[in-house]
Design a protein around this motif. Structure first.
Motif, PDB file in Angstrom:
ATOM      1  N   MET A   1       0.676  -1.413  -0.001  1.00 38.11           N
ATOM      2  CA  MET A   1       0.045   0.042  -0.018  1.00 38.11           C
ATOM      3  C   MET A   1       0.962   1.300   0.090  1.00 38.11           C
ATOM      4  O   MET A   1       0.823   2.086  -0.947  1.00 38.11           O
ATOM      5  N   ASP A   2       1.836   1.423   0.939  1.00 40.13           N
ATOM      6  CA  ASP A   2       2.410   2.459   1.039  1.00 40.13           C
ATOM      7  C   ASP A   2       3.535   2.500   0.132  1.00 40.13           C
ATOM      8  O   ASP A   2       4.033   3.454  -0.550  1.00 40.13           O
ATOM      9  N   LYS A   3       3.880   1.271  -0.406  1.00 40.46           N
ATOM     10  CA  LYS A   3       4.737   1.196  -1.687  1.00 40.46           C
ATOM     11  C   LYS A   3       4.178   1.586  -2.951  1.00 40.46           C
ATOM     12  O   LYS A   3       4.686   2.559  -3.636  1.00 40.46           O
ATOM     13  N   VAL A   4       2.778   1.439  -3.001  1.00 36.93           N
ATOM     14  CA  VAL A   4       2.152   2.022  -4.029  1.00 36.93           C
ATOM     15  C   VAL A   4       2.027   3.560  -4.066  1.00 36.93           C
ATOM     16  O   VAL A   4       2.320   4.115  -4.979  1.00 36.93           O
ATOM     17  N   VAL A   5       1.897   4.183  -2.905  1.00 36.41           N
ATOM     18  CA  VAL A   5       1.970   5.416  -2.718  1.00 36.41           C
ATOM     19  C   VAL A   5       3.294   6.100  -3.158  1.00 36.41           C
ATOM     20  O   VAL A   5       3.624   7.017  -4.059  1.00 36.41           O
ATOM     21  N   ALA A   6       4.374   5.349  -2.768  1.00 36.64           N
ATOM     22  CA  ALA A   6       5.728   5.911  -2.959  1.00 36.64           C
ATOM     23  C   ALA A   6       5.978   5.802  -4.585  1.00 36.64           C
ATOM     24  O   ALA A   6       6.446   6.770  -5.023  1.00 36.64           O
ATOM     25  N   GLU A   7       5.516   4.692  -5.110  1.00 36.90           N
ATOM     26  CA  GLU A   7       5.727   4.696  -6.591  1.00 36.90           C
ATOM     27  C   GLU A   7       4.942   5.705  -7.419  1.00 36.90           C
ATOM     28  O   GLU A   7       5.395   6.189  -8.211  1.00 36.90           O
ATOM     29  N   THR A   8       3.649   6.078  -6.916  1.00 36.12           N
ATOM     30  CA  THR A   8       2.890   7.037  -7.535  1.00 36.12           C
ATOM     31  C   THR A   8       3.573   8.537  -7.389  1.00 36.12           C
ATOM     32  O   THR A   8       3.652   8.959  -8.238  1.00 36.12           O
ATOM     33  N   VAL A   9       4.036   8.579  -6.126  1.00 32.79           N
ATOM     34  CA  VAL A   9       4.703  10.043  -6.058  1.00 32.79           C
ATOM     35  C   VAL A   9       5.948   9.903  -6.750  1.00 32.79           C
ATOM     36  O   VAL A   9       6.309  11.121  -7.495  1.00 32.79           O
TER      37      VAL A   9
END
Lengths: 141, 141
Positions: A1-9
């Motif tokens: 989840m946080d990983k997807v946020v980081a990737e998106t940012v």
DNA sequence: GTAATTGCAAATACTTTGCCACGTA
DNA sequence: TACGTGGCAAAGTATTTGCAATTAC
């Protein structure tokens, strides 16, 4: 989840945006809610309400949509659309995202089976669907 | 064409509406345009612009939508919805028309083939689609 | 240091309503 | 006559913008 946020940012960064608190919280909120949200909902959500102004959320949404990170649902920027329901007739639509052209799709709609499945699995009643295709028309391309 | 207008007006009559010039012209306009239209477009269309006020068109649309003669497209009455695009992820949605509940549909989306056909036949580029199912959820039913 | 981003407040845009006059059944 | 319908103008709600101050890089 946080990983997807980081990737998106990170994707945003590569597209020239700056890494701001508001951007991170906005993306985290959209991701964890996992359904389309309105500007108002987002601006009032717990991660953003004390973080920034509604105008900031608005402009973030605008930039993110331009860059293809998020998508604004529906046919038009502002106004509501109405369509006549003629018994025995059903239309899906093809819309040009550049010039706004809207035309009916002449093809059998392929979602009736899925619609039946949903009716059975979820217990929803009076089910119907809307299907729209978006793209750049030959004239605008 | 005129036959469909007449039939539709008859359906309105049976549902308790009166046969007015504005009603006939509104239905004729929606039918001949054959695509979703906005309140503004309708009120300014040649059949209606000198026929009646925009508020009248608004109220007609409202009544017709209540009675199921026309449909208002999209997720919500007023606000725009935004959704995060995560690569490799695609969601269709199931929305309750009573309480506004929105949830993602967990099923393979059946329209990719049609999307390919449209891409080839129409020459549209950057094609994508939106698919929503609407109905009354078990709680509201 | 420079350009992107933000907050606040003001301006838009589309929709919705109140109230009384009018027309259809 | 009675009740649905219509016009006009005012109000409501969500969106969008201007501009000076701030922040990321």
């Amino acid at each position: 989840m946080d990983k997807v946020v980081a990737e998106t940012v990170d994707r945003c960064r590569k597209l020239g945006m700056r890494r701001t608190k508001a951007l991170e919280q906005l993306i985290a909120t959209l991701l964890e809610t996992d359904r389309p949200m309105t500007l108002g909902e987002l601006a009032d959500s717990k991660r953003l309400t004390d973080q920034c102004d509604k105008a900031t959320v608005f402009r973030l949404l605008q930039r993110l949509a331009e860059k293809g990170i998020i998508r604004r649902l529906g046919l038009h920027e502002r106004a509501a659309y109405f369509t006549l329901l003629v018994p025995g007739r059903h239309h899906d639509y093809l819309i040009c995202t550049e010039c706004g052209l809207i035309e009916a799709v002449n093809a059998p709609c392929p979602v009736h089976q899925l619609e039946d499945e949903i009716r059975q699995k979820t217990g929803f009643q009076n089910l119907y669907h809307e299907l729209e295709f978006f793209g750049t028309c030959p004239t605008c391309a």
